[in-house]
Design a protein around this motif. Structure first.
Motif, short mmCIF file in Angstrom:
data_model
loop_
_atom_site.label_atom_id
_atom_site.label_comp_id
_atom_site.label_asym_id
_atom_site.label_seq_id
_atom_site.Cartn_x
_atom_site.Cartn_y
_atom_site.Cartn_z
N GLU A 1 44.36 -7.70 -20.51
CA GLU A 1 43.68 -8.20 -19.32
C GLU A 1 43.12 -7.01 -18.56
O GLU A 1 43.87 -6.18 -18.04
N THR A 2 41.81 -6.90 -18.51
CA THR A 2 41.18 -5.82 -17.76
C THR A 2 41.28 -6.11 -16.27
O THR A 2 41.67 -7.20 -15.84
N ASP B 1 35.93 -3.28 -16.58
CA ASP B 1 36.05 -4.14 -17.77
C ASP B 1 36.06 -3.31 -19.05
O ASP B 1 35.74 -3.82 -20.12
N ASP B 2 36.42 -2.04 -18.93
CA ASP B 2 36.41 -1.11 -20.07
C ASP B 2 37.84 -0.75 -20.43
O ASP B 2 38.48 0.06 -19.75
N LEU B 3 38.35 -1.32 -21.51
CA LEU B 3 39.74 -1.06 -21.90
C LEU B 3 39.99 0.40 -22.24
O LEU B 3 41.08 0.92 -22.02
N SER C 1 46.10 -4.02 -17.25
CA SER C 1 45.62 -3.48 -15.97
C SER C 1 45.30 -4.57 -14.97
O SER C 1 45.34 -4.34 -13.76
N LYS D 1 37.50 -4.71 -26.39
CA LYS D 1 38.44 -5.73 -25.93
C LYS D 1 39.00 -6.53 -27.10
O LYS D 1 40.15 -6.98 -27.07
N LEU E 1 40.59 2.18 -19.03
CA LEU E 1 41.83 1.68 -18.43
C LEU E 1 43.07 2.18 -19.16
O LEU E 1 44.12 2.36 -18.56
N CYS E 2 42.96 2.40 -20.47
CA CYS E 2 44.11 2.82 -21.26
C CYS E 2 44.18 4.33 -21.46
O CYS E 2 45.26 4.89 -21.64
N GLN F 1 39.12 -9.06 -15.40
CA GLN F 1 39.74 -10.34 -15.76
C GLN F 1 40.87 -10.69 -14.82
O GLN F 1 41.06 -11.86 -14.46
N SER G 1 46.87 -1.83 -21.09
CA SER G 1 46.22 -3.06 -21.53
C SER G 1 46.42 -4.21 -20.56
O SER G 1 45.72 -5.22 -20.64
#
Length: 817
Positions: free
Chosen positions: A468-469, A441-443, A574, A461, A446-447, A472, A572
């Motif tokens: 959408e993580t 849940d960590d953008l 993911s 977020k 993830l990015c 999510q 973003s």
């Protein structure tokens, strides 16, 4: 194309160049589809003939928006501005799109004042995976992901979408694509490379150029839907020794030709208009000053008539020069200096060197001619101010549904299934599903880097509300079919799950800050492995999703996972990867994994140089490896023998321990003692330390002083060069327990080659952020230099207290804000 001769500075007696000879006979020709238009060339010559020396020098300078005003753009006739990774309108990292556009107007209007030459200024930005410095933008997967898709059409569409979002904020130019061919995966920019395969880099780089600029010799080329692209970093940036960013490229001339030049042949063939020089060197000569490559190969042999632009103060790395005094780069063939904060000093020195003959007039005119040609080809002379151009202010384009769908497609197509024991995937969504791992849940994770800021740190977020993580996405898919999802970042669940999806990976980084000394993932701190192991020991199947900017050695995690997915840096959207994990009962057909490894995956943590075609090629997973859901891969039991490692100096103290080669000393007049994580008293008992809790168990150190000025707490390291970090606006960040009465009076010094430099009272330091629990102090590294510290040889930081105070430290590091 018509053969052309380009001016040389060799005629200038002041020019001193090393041997930059290349055997051009072995280099094939490159060919641009863009022919020079006689009418355009005549217009360029007419403008050039009316320009003063001051105006010409101004045109070959590019300044960062944080270091120049619109008034200065007008006064000095500046040719271009850029926003560096940490620069934004008014210094507001989360500035609104309208603020970006308003600043673009201000710079343009300054360049078009009637008392000047009225040459429109260009704005360049690092839109390297979407318009990534802008809140709300679509953050596409990084290039390593696009390499995993093998889909040139998808890459071209991403380029087109990025161009539209950039156009919405009034900018003209992006510093993309990166055409590096990574050879050593320890390199901190590996994720900016499409692949270890020169052919794949060439194919996808060409597609990105087409997407950004449009197709050459068609009405769409650099129309209102497109922006200027930049092929970077010329040449050999992916082949540096030990994977050290900006280092010496270890390659023969034939390897440079066959491997590292592959993307440039194709980019030139697509009509690329600008090429960026590399920070790296070859045979000891920095590329910013390498006439053999910039002039003889690129401009003469390949007949490239576009713009050669520098990288961030890269000219100042040429031996014998500085950021404000460097005729060598222009003489070698650089056409525009990227001089973010050095432009004014460079302007003055270049003018003097022109008068002295160190720079010849013909070489300066050729550089200015290329700047003007680029601006004409980009239609800037016929455009109104940025806010009045097509798409400007169309903020609905930024993060729009069509672009998000494209990003989701790329995230799905780039996920590579490496293990699927007993066909653990796909999952039934009608289960109790545990999602674990902070990264889910960590953008920011993830990015990756180049997201909102240079290093990608501090992303929330709320910065990308349409994102959408993974968490999510998993909830979206599972709950739609009646499943139940529990999220526990640490893996400690409330109700026993049927299956666990564990997400973990590298923290964001960019450039040299991401360089590694080993491919072992988080050596000595495998907290994620411990969580995965606990779940397995409880009899829970574990599906693992690994986020990283390169292949890394994760054998222990692979052993404990029933299925393992390399998702790299999916961006973003993911959450789209969740569509691959489940049997979706309402879908017409299940999606499947199609991603293929763009890099070979190591079996051993010391397989740094692991590339297809090597004579001793023994990867764990070869280049191009993929599984589908119809395949089964158990792997068997992998060895778990890793290597000792040395983390970089970005983190000094964290998780209750000094990092890497940093050590902690307690010193008083009787000697010193080294802290090993337990209670410790200095030899004369004037200072003591012990582990402390600050939000987590024993993640901090508590230090107390007796009434003395002579006892010190010192964080010591072998000499480090932090000049690049200082130039890039890095800070020393200290996170302390919020004990203002006890902290009061605590002093700090920096220890460097110039001795011990006192910085003053901690509570009088620069920027402070306070919560009930912590006090965070950030000090610009530039302040150390201005106080007299030698940043080429930083050896440590030191604290002392003249009274009986104490401090509790949970983190010390070098980072951006």
């Amino acid at each position: 194309m018509t053969s052309r001769t380009y001016p040389s500075a060799d005629a200038s007696p002041a020019t001193k160049s090393p041997n930059t000879h290349l055997n051009l006979d072995v280099w094939p020709k490159a060919s641009s589809p863009l022919a020079q238009d006689p009418e355009t060339e005549a217009r360029i010559e007419a403008i050039l003939s009316r320009m003063s020396a001051e105006q010409k020098v101004g045109q070959i300078l590019q300044a960062d928006i944080a270091s120049i005003t619109p008034e200065e753009v007008h006064k000095y006739h500046i040719g271009s501005v850029l926003n560096g990774g940490n620069s934004s309108p008014g210094g507001k990292m989360r500035a609104a799109p309208s603020e970006w556009l308003a600043l673009a107007d201000a710079f343009w209007e300054a360049s078009m004042q009637p008392d000047g030459p009225q040459i429109p200024v260009m704005w360049g930005t690092d839109a390297v995976h979407g318009h990534n410095n802008l809140t709300g933008a679509t953050i596409f997967p990084h290039n390593i992901n696009l390499g995993a898709t093998r889909d040139a059409n998808l890459v071209e569409r991403i380029g087109s979408a990025t161009a539209l979002e950039v156009r919405a904020t009034g900018m003209d130019w992006t510093f993309a694509p990166t055409l590096a061919v990574t050879r050593d995966d320890r390199w901190g920019r590996s994720y900016e490379s499409y692949s270890e395969s020169p052919d794949l880099v060439a194919d996808l780089g060409a597609a990105m150029v087409r997407g950004l600029q449009g197709r050459p010799n068609t009405p769409t080329f650099l129309d209102a839907d497109h922006v200027i692209a930049t092929a970077k970093h010329f040449i050999g940036d992916g082949g540096t020794q030990d994977g050290r960013d900006q280092g010496e490229t270890i390659a023969t001339e034939e390897e440079l030709r066959d491997v590292h030049a592959a993307g440039y042949y194709r980019a030139i063939g697509e009509g690329i208009l600008s090429i960026m020089a590399s920070f790296s060197s070859w045979k000891g000569q920095k590329m910013h000053g390498h006439k053999g490559f910039l002039t003889h190969l690129l401009k003469e042999h390949w007949e490239f008539d576009g713009l050669v632009v520098g990288d961030w103060n890269g000219h100042g790395q040429i031996p014998g020069t500085s950021t404000t005094n460097c005729p060598d780069a222009l003489n070698a063939g650089l056409d525009m200096y990227m001089a973010p904060d050095s432009w004014k000093g460079l302007y003055t020195s270049l003018l003097s060197q022109l008068q002295e003959g160190t720079i010849c007039q013909d070489r300066l005119d050729d550089a200015v001619r290329r700047v003007l040609r680029l601006k004409v080809r980009a239609r800037l002379f016929t455009q109104p101010k940025p806010s009045e151009r097509q798409h400007a202010g169309d903020y609905h384009l930024i993060g729009c549904q069509r672009h998000r769908d494209l990003a989701a497609e790329a995230a799905r197509k780039s996920a590579v299934l490496l293990k699927n024991a007993n066909r653990s995937l796909p999952l039934s969504p009608r289960q109790n599903i545990l999602v674990a791992g902070k990264a889910a849940d960590d953008l920011g994770i993830l990015c990756g880097g180049w997201t909102l800021s240079w290093q990608g740190e501090g992303v929330r977020k709320a910065d990308y509300p349409h994102a959408e993580t993974l968490l999510q996405g998993i909830k979206r898919v599972a709950e739609a079919d009646g499943g139940n999802v529990e999220y526990a970042p640490d893996g400690i669940y409330q109700s026993t799950p049927d299956v666990a999806i564990y997400v973990f990976g590298e923290k964001p980084y960019a450039e040299f800050r991401g360089d590694l000394t080993t491919l072992d993932f988080k050596p000595g701190n495998r907290t994620d492995l411990q969580a995965i192991r606990r779940l397995k020991e409880a009899g829970i199947p574990v599906i693992t999703i690994f986020l990283s900017g390169r292949p890394l050695w994760v054998n222990p995690e692979l052993n404990k996972s029933d299925a393992f997915i390399a998702a790299f840096l999916p961006g973003s959207q993911s959450g789209a990867i969740a569509d691959l994990l489940f049997r979706q009962e309402n879908a017409t057909a299940d999606l499947d994994f199609t991603g293929m490894l763009p890099f070979s995956w190591p079996e051993h943590a010391d397989q740094y140089l692991l590339n297809q075609g090597d004579t001793d090629y023994q990867p764990l997973f070869p280049y191009g490896f993929r599984l589908s859901l119809q395949d089964t891969c158990t792997l068997g039991q992998l060895h778990e023998n890793s290597l000792a490692t040395e983390p970089d100096h970005g983190t000094i103290f964290d998780h209750g321990a000094p990092q890497g080669s940093w050590e902690i000393l307690l010193t008083d007049p009787s000697g010193h003692a080294t802290w090993k994580g337990r209670s410790l008293v200095s030899p004369a008992a004037e200072i003591h330390a012990q582990p402390a809790d600050l939000g987590q168990q024993e993640n901090a150190i508590r230090v107390g002083w007796a009434r003395t000025n002579t006892a010190t707490l010192t964080f010591l390291h072998p000499p480090l060069d932090m000049t690049r970090e200082a130039n890039a606006d890095f800070y020393l960040k200290l996170v302390l327990a919020n004990l203002p009465d006890d902290i009061n009076g605590t002093q700090m010094s920096v220890i460097s080659g110039s001795g011990r430099i006192r910085m003053g009272d901690l509570l009088c330091m620069y920027r402070q952020e306070e919560t009930d629990l912590t006090l965070t102090i950030t000090i610009p590294l530039k302040k150390f230099a201005s106080a007299g510290a030698d940043l080429t040889s930083v050896k440590g930081i030191e604290f002392w207290n003249p009274g009986s105070g104490q401090i509790v430290i949970s983190h010390i590091g070098i980072s951006t804000l």
